[in-house]
Design a protein around this motif. Structure first.
Motif, PDB file in Angstrom:
ATOM      1  N   ALA A   1      -2.395  -6.719 -13.777  1.00 37.19           N
ATOM      2  CA  ALA A   1      -1.524  -5.703 -13.187  1.00 37.19           C
ATOM      3  C   ALA A   1      -1.298  -5.944 -11.703  1.00 37.19           C
ATOM      4  O   ALA A   1      -0.495  -5.241 -11.079  1.00 37.19           O
ATOM      5  CB  ALA A   1      -2.128  -4.316 -13.404  1.00 37.19           C
ATOM      6  N   LYS A   2      -1.997  -6.923 -11.139  1.00 35.16           N
ATOM      7  CA  LYS A   2      -1.929  -7.235  -9.700  1.00 35.16           C
ATOM      8  C   LYS A   2      -2.199  -5.978  -8.879  1.00 35.16           C
ATOM      9  O   LYS A   2      -1.422  -5.596  -7.994  1.00 35.16           O
ATOM     10  CB  LYS A   2      -0.579  -7.856  -9.365  1.00 35.16           C
ATOM     11  N   SER A   3      -3.312  -5.377  -9.207  1.00 34.81           N
ATOM     12  CA  SER A   3      -3.725  -4.148  -8.539  1.00 34.81           C
ATOM     13  C   SER A   3      -5.134  -4.321  -7.988  1.00 34.81           C
ATOM     14  O   SER A   3      -5.999  -4.940  -8.635  1.00 34.81           O
ATOM     15  CB  SER A   3      -3.686  -2.990  -9.542  1.00 34.81           C
TER      16      SER A   3
ATOM     17  N   SER B   1      -4.909   2.780  -2.886  1.00 33.02           N
ATOM     18  CA  SER B   1      -4.198   1.863  -3.782  1.00 33.02           C
ATOM     19  C   SER B   1      -3.654   0.636  -3.054  1.00 33.02           C
ATOM     20  O   SER B   1      -3.303   0.704  -1.877  1.00 33.02           O
ATOM     21  CB  SER B   1      -3.029   2.588  -4.444  1.00 33.02           C
ATOM     22  N   CYS B   2      -3.597  -0.453  -3.794  1.00 31.35           N
ATOM     23  CA  CYS B   2      -3.003  -1.681  -3.287  1.00 31.35           C
ATOM     24  C   CYS B   2      -2.465  -2.479  -4.464  1.00 31.35           C
ATOM     25  O   CYS B   2      -3.167  -2.670  -5.465  1.00 31.35           O
ATOM     26  CB  CYS B   2      -4.036  -2.510  -2.528  1.00 31.35           C
ATOM     27  N   THR B   3      -1.240  -2.911  -4.356  1.00 32.87           N
ATOM     28  CA  THR B   3      -0.685  -3.836  -5.341  1.00 32.87           C
ATOM     29  C   THR B   3      -0.155  -5.046  -4.597  1.00 32.87           C
ATOM     30  O   THR B   3       0.163  -4.977  -3.403  1.00 32.87           O
ATOM     31  CB  THR B   3       0.439  -3.200  -6.183  1.00 32.87           C
ATOM     32  N   TYR B   4      -0.086  -6.152  -5.293  1.00 30.35           N
ATOM     33  CA  TYR B   4       0.365  -7.374  -4.645  1.00 30.35           C
ATOM     34  C   TYR B   4       1.219  -8.166  -5.617  1.00 30.35           C
ATOM     35  O   TYR B   4       1.189  -7.937  -6.835  1.00 30.35           O
ATOM     36  CB  TYR B   4      -0.827  -8.200  -4.156  1.00 30.35           C
ATOM     37  N   ASP B   5       1.964  -9.067  -5.075  1.00 34.00           N
ATOM     38  CA  ASP B   5       2.823  -9.898  -5.905  1.00 34.00           C
ATOM     39  C   ASP B   5       2.607 -11.347  -5.500  1.00 34.00           C
ATOM     40  O   ASP B   5       2.714 -11.683  -4.314  1.00 34.00           O
ATOM     41  CB  ASP B   5       4.297  -9.514  -5.724  1.00 34.00           C
TER      42      ASP B   5
ATOM     43  N   SER C   1      -7.504  -1.684  -5.987  1.00 33.42           N
ATOM     44  CA  SER C   1      -7.744  -0.404  -5.318  1.00 33.42           C
ATOM     45  C   SER C   1      -9.168  -0.336  -4.767  1.00 33.42           C
ATOM     46  O   SER C   1     -10.085  -0.976  -5.286  1.00 33.42           O
ATOM     47  CB  SER C   1      -7.488   0.767  -6.269  1.00 33.42           C
TER      48      SER C   1
ATOM     49  N   GLN D   1      -7.561  -5.366 -11.029  1.00 31.06           N
ATOM     50  CA  GLN D   1      -6.843  -5.570 -12.287  1.00 31.06           C
ATOM     51  C   GLN D   1      -5.887  -6.741 -12.079  1.00 31.06           C
ATOM     52  O   GLN D   1      -4.761  -6.561 -11.585  1.00 31.06           O
ATOM     53  CB  GLN D   1      -6.071  -4.305 -12.673  1.00 31.06           C
TER      54      GLN D   1
ATOM     55  N   GLN E   1       0.881  -1.168   0.000  1.00 30.62           N
ATOM     56  CA  GLN E   1       0.000   0.000   0.000  1.00 30.62           C
ATOM     57  C   GLN E   1       0.920   1.219   0.000  1.00 30.62           C
ATOM     58  O   GLN E   1       1.600   1.481   0.985  1.00 30.62           O
ATOM     59  CB  GLN E   1      -0.926  -0.014   1.220  1.00 30.62           C
TER      60      GLN E   1
END
Lengths: 112, 115
Positions: free
Chosen positions: B72-74, B22-26, B76, B69, B6
């Motif tokens: 995109a590993k997103s 926002s949040c992205t992950y892997d 939100s 997404q 985040q």
């Protein structure tokens, strides 16, 4: 009725003491968890029990010992408390095969 | 191992306006769940919204919706018509399906709704 309850809500103790935190859930779930939230609000899983069996044991000092007397209860016992153990500890539960976890109100542990 | 990021430690919004966290992950997993939790000053962790990775449709819960997404590993969170009671810390979380319920949380975003 409280779904996931923890006692006590606040715990203040001295370094070197041994303390326990209790957790009970009345949702009929078979999986329970302990999480630790540190002073920076970082939240990390510690343990998970399924039907009284340990299934997740993250890198936690062995001073921490969870005990599950039955599937509705998961207690956390901490030996030789250290300053760094000060945190909020959350209990949670879920039904196996589902994804939603229900959290307790948290126990704020302060080690002096 | 999964990571959740985040990138916004703090955000503020005026009451009645819209804000996006926002949040992205892997992860290398293909089957998983994503969550947004709210933690108000009372410290209770409250589930706001959840998304199943195999569903393309974005989840919606009243004023809360997500933009998922997968490529995109997103993930939100959009809060519409912000209310004072939305003031809280918001955590994004990842859970692998069949992973024994182990959740990985982001570091959180503190949201303040201003009157």
């Amino acid at each position: 009725d409280t779904a996931v309850s923890q006692t006590p809500k606040y715990l203040v103790t001295q370094m070197g003491n041994d303390k326990s935190i209790k957790c009970e859930q009345n949702l009929g779930h078979d999986t329970m968890y302990w999480y630790k939230q540190d002073s920076k609000k970082f939240l990390k899983i510690m343990f998970s029990y399924n039907n009284k069996e340990l299934i997740i044991n993250e890198t936690v000092p062995n001073r921490f010992s969870p005990k599950s007397p039955d599937k509705a209860h998961l207690n956390l016992h901490i030996n030789s408390l250290e300053l760094g153990d000060s945190a909020v500890y959350f209990c949670a539960s879920s039904q196996e095969g589902t994804d939603t976890q229900y959290f307790g109100p948290g126990t704020r542990l302060t080690v002096l | 191992a999964q990571t959740v990021t985040q990138s916004q430690p703090e955000m503020s919004v005026q009451e009645a306006e819209t804000v996006t966290l926002s949040c992205t992950y892997d992860t290398s997993e293909s089957n998983y769940y994503l969550f947004w939790y709210k933690q108000p000053p009372s410290r209770q962790m409250i589930l706001v919204i959840r998304q199943e990775a195999y569903k393309q449709q974005n989840a919606t819960e009243n004023r809360f919706s997500v933009n998922f997404q997968k490529a995109a590993k997103s993930f939100s969170l959009k809060i519409s018509d912000s209310q004072l009671g939305d003031t809280a810390m918001y955590f994004c979380a990842f859970m692998k399906r069949g992973g024994a319920g182990k959740s990985t949380f982001g570091d959180g975003t503190t949201l303040t709704v201003k009157p």
